[in-house]
Design a protein around this motif. Structure first.
Motif, mmCIF file in Angstrom:
data_model
loop_
_atom_site.group_PDB
_atom_site.id
_atom_site.type_symbol
_atom_site.label_atom_id
_atom_site.label_comp_id
_atom_site.label_asym_id
_atom_site.label_seq_id
_atom_site.Cartn_x
_atom_site.Cartn_y
_atom_site.Cartn_z
ATOM 1 N N ILE B 35 -23.258 42.903 2.590
ATOM 2 C CA ILE B 35 -21.752 43.488 3.558
ATOM 3 C C ILE B 35 -21.540 44.661 4.288
ATOM 4 N N TRP B 38 -22.927 44.298 7.483
ATOM 5 C CA TRP B 38 -22.041 43.500 8.065
ATOM 6 C C TRP B 38 -20.473 44.761 8.369
ATOM 7 N N VAL B 39 -20.812 45.201 7.537
ATOM 8 C CA VAL B 39 -19.120 46.119 8.053
ATOM 9 C C VAL B 39 -19.769 47.329 9.053
ATOM 10 N N GLN B 40 -21.071 47.782 9.116
ATOM 11 C CA GLN B 40 -21.896 48.421 9.876
ATOM 12 C C GLN B 40 -22.656 47.568 11.405
ATOM 13 N N ASP B 41 -22.442 46.429 11.880
ATOM 14 C CA ASP B 41 -22.406 45.873 12.349
ATOM 15 C C ASP B 41 -23.892 45.346 12.501
ATOM 16 N N ARG B 42 -25.114 45.182 11.458
ATOM 17 C CA ARG B 42 -26.377 45.091 10.797
ATOM 18 C C ARG B 42 -26.198 44.206 10.479
ATOM 19 N N LEU B 43 -27.630 43.095 10.186
ATOM 20 C CA LEU B 43 -27.807 41.941 9.543
ATOM 21 C C LEU B 43 -28.140 42.110 8.016
ATOM 22 N N ILE B 203 -1.713 49.268 -10.141
ATOM 23 C CA ILE B 203 -2.494 50.156 -8.918
ATOM 24 C C ILE B 203 -3.112 51.145 -9.765
ATOM 25 N N PHE B 300 -15.713 41.357 -4.800
ATOM 26 C CA PHE B 300 -15.891 41.195 -2.857
ATOM 27 C C PHE B 300 -14.852 42.500 -2.866
ATOM 28 N N TRP B 304 -16.050 45.726 -0.806
ATOM 29 C CA TRP B 304 -15.022 45.902 0.530
ATOM 30 C C TRP B 304 -14.996 47.784 0.268
ATOM 31 N N VAL B 305 -14.536 48.140 -0.507
ATOM 32 C CA VAL B 305 -13.382 49.059 -0.506
ATOM 33 C C VAL B 305 -15.007 50.381 -0.459
ATOM 34 N N TRP B 307 -17.013 49.931 1.496
ATOM 35 C CA TRP B 307 -17.802 51.156 2.655
ATOM 36 C C TRP B 307 -16.483 50.793 3.366
ATOM 37 N N THR B 308 -16.008 50.738 2.771
ATOM 38 C CA THR B 308 -14.982 51.394 3.570
ATOM 39 C C THR B 308 -13.979 53.019 3.562
ATOM 40 N N ILE B 309 -13.872 52.893 2.208
ATOM 41 C CA ILE B 309 -13.360 54.600 1.945
ATOM 42 C C ILE B 309 -14.200 55.711 1.457
ATOM 43 N N LEU C 25 -9.075 49.103 5.916
ATOM 44 C CA LEU C 25 -9.984 48.018 4.801
ATOM 45 C C LEU C 25 -9.812 46.419 6.057
ATOM 46 N N THR C 28 -12.293 47.332 8.099
ATOM 47 C CA THR C 28 -14.273 47.087 7.794
ATOM 48 C C THR C 28 -14.057 45.003 8.477
ATOM 49 N N MET C 32 -17.089 43.137 10.056
ATOM 50 C CA MET C 32 -17.813 42.321 9.652
ATOM 51 C C MET C 32 -17.882 40.800 9.851
ATOM 52 N N LYS C 36 -23.810 40.389 16.092
ATOM 53 C CA LYS C 36 -24.812 41.357 15.062
ATOM 54 C C LYS C 36 -25.516 41.446 16.872
ATOM 55 N N THR C 38 -28.856 43.378 15.734
ATOM 56 C CA THR C 38 -29.697 44.153 15.480
ATOM 57 C C THR C 38 -30.626 43.132 16.231
#
Lengths: 557, 345, 164
Positions: B35, B38-43, B203, B300, B304-305, B307-309, C25, C28, C32, C36, C38
């Motif tokens: 994840i 993916w969040v960083q455009d990688r594989l 919350i 998830f 997800w959090v 890699w976002t915050i 959120l 991101t 996802m 990609k 890469t």
């Protein structure tokens, strides 16, 4: 004193000086190719043009005598335009050879092209082609294309070397330099033309393509070729000497040195060195350590009656080494058998620079009191009749000079030798110490004219660290690491003679307390009246005369 | 005889849970890496096995092969015991969390929870508090300033957030009038989940859960740029692996706990499973699947959090804990109390 | 006295923070599912453009002769002192050639100054970026590894000419 004004600065001069000389003495730089302070005025390069008020045209400053009240401009627009034009003219037929030219980096034409050139050429035609590799003589190579016809080399041969060997032939852009028919450029001073050539037309065949000048470090030192002691620079790259060049000293050698000194006095530093102490065992020299060799030498010295031990110093060694040897012989061993060999070669001397005494420091050895010298037969007699049983020999390959000694030396109880190279003499030693060569040490030499001059380390010994010990460094030395091949030049495990002897003295319970060669020299100054008042700083780069003068023919140059 | 059967079933349940936890924790690491990629455009990892599916095993293999280094200045027994505590707490907490309703097997009723304890929630809170010890002791016993600072931060952070966590849970307990996790799940039913009834409490609990599991944005105890590795700076090999696994196991528990407390546990949303008339085993399976599905989503969400915050600053963390979360959880308590007064009286 | 509003002052909604987190959120989550970029290196290789500065190499001209005249300018200009040259004399017209030409690839920083300073277009930056060594000795490239036929360097030489 008469005065003139150069660039609105009032400058005094001596009657008979030219404008260029007057300017030079006052720190005003006028460019020049053909003019050389020690050569006659030729006035053919025209780069030294200056503007003098009330004269209708620009004049060449190298041949215009300075006169009272003259007003000279060296940076006026007219002068600068003229210089640009002269540079452009000279560069028309000068090939773009800088990448393959040995002169690059110390080339007057290159420097002036940067300083006074316009930066581009309007000449689009084919440049002149001439011979590029002419062997003018045994040591000098000539590239006719690069020559700017300044005639310095021709005038040098005529006026300084006193052998007219070179001349111009042809005219205009076909002019070139040749040797006279049937002659070669082979006078004993021929290589000075390489130094004075303002471009790369004349190059040293020995040094050709060995290194770029900016890769080397240069260290001020003194030539070992004869008792003149010409001032030189030692050029070193990767801890190896690549060339020697003369260093100006009006008191000794002016701008020159002879080819013998330039070519034959440094190669032994690079090759065939004694790399470590040796001890003879079963007729063969076996590699050993400093401790073992010093112990062995000390114990050998105890075995022979002190009066039957002879100490032989060297006219090639520094005053410091000879002094300590003498002190060791007298105060530690207690013998008066101290001497050294003098080498006279009547064929070598001339009335320019060369001296018949072909050792650099015999005057120093005499002044230190290394007794009236033995000659070969004396030592031979001594060994033959049994009055000499042991010899301690420092830095002198006497067996090579007198092969009869080879048989005599085998009669000795022992022979201790300091030697920088694996010579015949070194091979006969019972204990052999590797001694540092002249280019590796601090020390002093006294030339025939009683001028004390300094040796400085240019090549690093194993014990030395180039930058920490204040030696001159090139860019490569400074930024290289042990991993770079160009910084891995071999450092020899050798020591100055005085250090070796001090170690032996310590082994015989006599502490010689010297940290540096300077300490030794200071003791010489205290104990030998002729040296009184001197110190290393005073000697400096140009040397210092001793008070006692002997009448000697002075330098004619 | 019955007691032996109960023990047998419990052992089987324990075994199943432990295996599942190990596997899911291993794959949690894998998905964390995927994840983040993916969040960083990688594989992300894709070398070991199909799309890198065997990566977790390679990771474990690598960790096992590493040299176990214990610093000279470390207090060795405590240094060794700290990761064991961490792992133990992480795994034993799961005992009280129900992952399905009761099931009839060979005539025996088996509830799908390892231990149906009537103070289950208290048990969870108690154990997670002990979890602080693992981290604090690890930090203190390493004999390194970075570890010590990480440990201290961690205990301060956990203690602070436990307060608001406790008060948030109190709201849930008020509604279900029980500390039994199964009772809480049953109270919520098919759609009346606590997340909707008490959003503020949800919350505050969620945020506190992030803080308790040391996950970003609250991973101050191991804040790499400041503290190198935080409390586990001086750990390597299997001991490091233990902390690593514990962190992800904690995440799993936090997710399961959130699902249990706020998302109706194993209840299938909006469907009364018992009225459809499925075969009983199928109904149970559907409910277990619902539970797993909810937990997977929460996991998830955790990743997800992360890699976002970005990470909070330490003072911000404390401010948030004491000045925002704590009052909010009190407010939630009032809100729940008011609800109860209105609807139940 | 009115307090001037600063750019960094947050609105109430921003200070509640939760809407901002949700925005983050969402971003991101969107990322996802983006394609990609890469490049899966050993299977798929990067072919650099002519402007790429890879391993410096020496040019072998059409007659299979090295262009280098061992002038030493690259060695002089090299900021990291990676280049070591020993010149020697040749009978060919150019007189001078490198008897030894070594680039220490551990020192090289791929700045391309050697290429820029070369008067003979003899040293150019190739497209070769695959350099891994198992010891220091292997990282010192001599003439055997440095000389590359000019046909393989056309791209770069054309690029250089268009900028000189």
């Amino acid at each position: 004193m008469p005065k003139l004004i150069i660039d609105s600065k009032e400058v005094s001069f001596e009657q008979g000086q030219t404008v260029l000389e007057a300017a030079r003495e006052n720190g005003i730089k006028i460019p020049h190719f053909c003019w050389h302070p020690k050569l006659s005025i030729s006035g053919n390069c025209r780069i030294c043009l200056v503007e003098i008020e009330k004269l209708p045209k620009l004049v060449i400053s190298c041949s215009t005598l300075a006169a009272e009240g003259m007003i000279v401009h060296t940076r006026s627009e007219k002068v600068i335009n003229a210089r640009n034009a002269v540079m452009e003219f000279i560069l028309i037929n000068h090939p773009l050879d800088c990448p393959i030219c040995d002169e690059a980096g110390e080339c007057k034409l290159q420097d002036y092209a940067y300083k006074h050139g316009t930066g581009e050429s309007r000449f689009v035609e084919e440049k002149n082609h001439k011979d590029k590799r002419v062997e003018l003589g045994p040591h000098v190579m000539f590239d006719a294309e690069r020559c700017i016809s300044c005639s310095r080399c021709i005038r040098f041969c005529d006026e300084i070397a006193k052998e007219a060997q070179l001349t111009f032939i042809k005219r205009g852009d076909r002019v070139t330099i040749v040797t006279y028919p049937g002659q070669q450029l082979d006078n004993p001073y021929s290589m000075n033309v390489v130094d004075i050539c303002p471009v790369g037309a004349l190059t040293s065949r020995d040094f050709r393509f060995k290194a770029r000048v900016w890769e080397m470090s240069s260290t001020a030192s003194v030539c070992q070729g004869c008792s003149r002691g010409c001032n030189i620079d030692i050029w070193v790259r990767n801890n190896e000497i690549l060339r020697l060049t003369p260093r100006k000293n009006e008191e000794v050698n002016s701008y020159w040195m002879c080819d013998h000194g330039r070519l034959n006095t440094f190669k032994f530093v690079n090759e065939n060195r004694v790399g470590m102490p040796y001890i003879k065992s079963g007729g063969e020299l076996i590699q050993s350590t400093w401790d073992a060799a010093v112990n062995k030498a000390a114990s050998l010295l105890k075995t022979v009656n002190k009066d039957k031990t002879a100490f032989i110093g060297s006219a090639s060694a520094s005053c410091e080494d000879n002094y300590i040897l003498m002190k060791f012989a007298r105060s530690v061993i207690g013998t008066k058998n101290i001497s050294y060999y003098k080498y006279i070669d009547e064929n070598f001397g001339d009335d320019i620079l060369r001296r018949s005494d072909v050792t650099p420091n015999s005057t120093g050895a005499d002044l230190l009191g290394m007794n009236g010298y033995l000659n070969y037969s004396n030592l031979s007699d001594g060994i033959n009749n049994g009055s000499i049983k042991a010899v301690y020999l420092m830095d002198d390959n006497i067996v090579d000079k007198d092969p009869s000694l080879e048989a005599l030396f085998s009669k000795l109880d022992f022979l201790i030798v300091h030697s920088s190279n694996m010579t015949k003499t070194a091979g006969m030693a019972d204990v052999l110490f590797p001694s540092a060569a002249f280019a590796e040490i601090n020390g002093t030499l006294v030339n025939f004219n009683k001028r004390v001059q300094r040796l400085r380390p240019a090549v690093a010994l194993k014990e030395a660290d180039r930058s920490l010990d204040g030696m001159n460094v090139s860019r490569l030395d400074k930024f290289g690491t042990g991993y770079d091949r160009w910084a891995q030049g071999r450092k020899r495990d050798a020591l100055s003679g005085w250090k070796i002897i001090s170690m032996i003295a310590a082994q015989l319970n006599n502490k010689f307390k010297y940290d540096t060669a300077e300490d030794v020299f200071n003791e010489i100054v205290r104990s030998i009246p002729e040296f009184a008042g001197l110190d290393y700083e005073l000697i400096g780069k140009n040397g210092s005369d001793l008070k006692v003068k002997i009448a000697q023919p002075t330098l004619k140059a | 005889m019955d007691i032996w059967i109960t023990i047998g079933f419990t052992l089987i349940k324990m075994l199943v849970i432990i295996v599942i936890m190990f596997l899911s924790v291993a794959y949690l690491v894998y998905f964390e890496r995927k994840i983040s990629a993916w969040v960083q455009d990688r594989l992300g990892p894709n070398r070991v096995g199909w799309k890198g599916a065997l990566q977790p095993f390679a990771d474990v293999f690598k960790l096992v092969l590493k040299e176990d280094i214990v610093p000279d200045a470390a207090n060795k027994p405590i240094h060794t015991i700290a990761p064991v505590i961490a792992l133990f707490i992480a795994f034993s907490t799961y005992a009280v969390i129900p992952f399905g309703p009761s099931l009839e097997i060979f005539g025996y009723t088996v509830s799908l929870v390892v231990a149906d304890v009537n103070i289950g929630i208290l048990y969870v809170l108690a154990l997670t508090s002990i979890g602080v010890y693992a981290i604090t002791l690890a930090g203190w016993s390493s004999g390194s300033k970075y570890s010590l600072l990480g440990g201290i931060r961690s205990s301060a952070q956990m203690i602070s957030y436990e307060v608001s966590m406790g008060f948030s849970v109190a709201g849930v307990l008020l509604l279900s009038e029980s500390l039994r996790p199964i009772a809480i799940v049953e109270t919520q039913g098919a759609w009346l989940w606590n997340a909707w009834i008490q959003p503020i409490g949800f919350i505050t609990f969620l945020v506190s859960a992030f803080a308790e599991t040391n996950r970003l944005p609250f991973d101050l105890p191991e804040a790499e740029p400041e503290l190198v590795g935080g409390f586990h700076t001086e750990y390597s090999s299997l001991k490091f692996a233990a902390f690593f696994l514990a962190e992800y196991a904690n995440m799993l528990i936090a997710s399961a706990l959130i699902v249990t407390l706020y998302f109706g546990g194993y209840n299938i949303p909006f469907i009364d499973i018992n009225s459809i008339g499925l075969a009983p085993w199928l109904a149970v399976a559907a409910q277990v699947a619902a539970f797993v599905g909810k937990v997977v989503f929460m996991l998830f969400f955790f990743l997800w959090v992360r890699w976002t915050i970005p990470r909070f600053r330490y003072d911000q963390l404390m401010n948030l804990g004491w000045k925002v979360m704590f009052p909010l959880s009190l407010l939630n308590l009032l809100w729940v109390a008011a609800l109860i007064m209105i609807f139940k009286m | 006295m009115s307090v001037k509003k600063r750019a960094k002052d947050l609105t109430l909604l921003e200070r509640i923070y939760i809407p901002e987190i949700i925005k983050g959120l969402a971003l991101t989550l969107k990322t996802m599912f983006r394609p990609k970029y890469t490049m899966e290196y050993p299977e798929e290789k990067f072919v650099p453009p002519p402007s790429y500065r890879g391993r410096p190499v020496l040019v072998l001209d059409e007659n299979n002769e090295e262009r280098c005249v061992a002038c030493g300018l690259c060695s002089r200009v090299c900021p990291s002192l990676a280049i070591d040259i020993q010149a020697s004399e040749t009978e060919r017209e150019k007189e001078r050639y490198p008897e030894r030409f070594e680039i220490n690839m551990l020192r090289c920083i791929f700045c391309g100054l050697c290429e820029e300073v070369c008067p003979e277009e003899a040293i150019v930056m190739s497209k070769d970026y695959e350099m891994a060594f198992s010891n220091r000795e292997n990282a010192i490239f001599g003439k055997d590894k440095l000389l590359v036929p000019v046909s393989q360097l056309k791209d770069r030489i054309e690029f250089l000419r268009s900028y000189k």
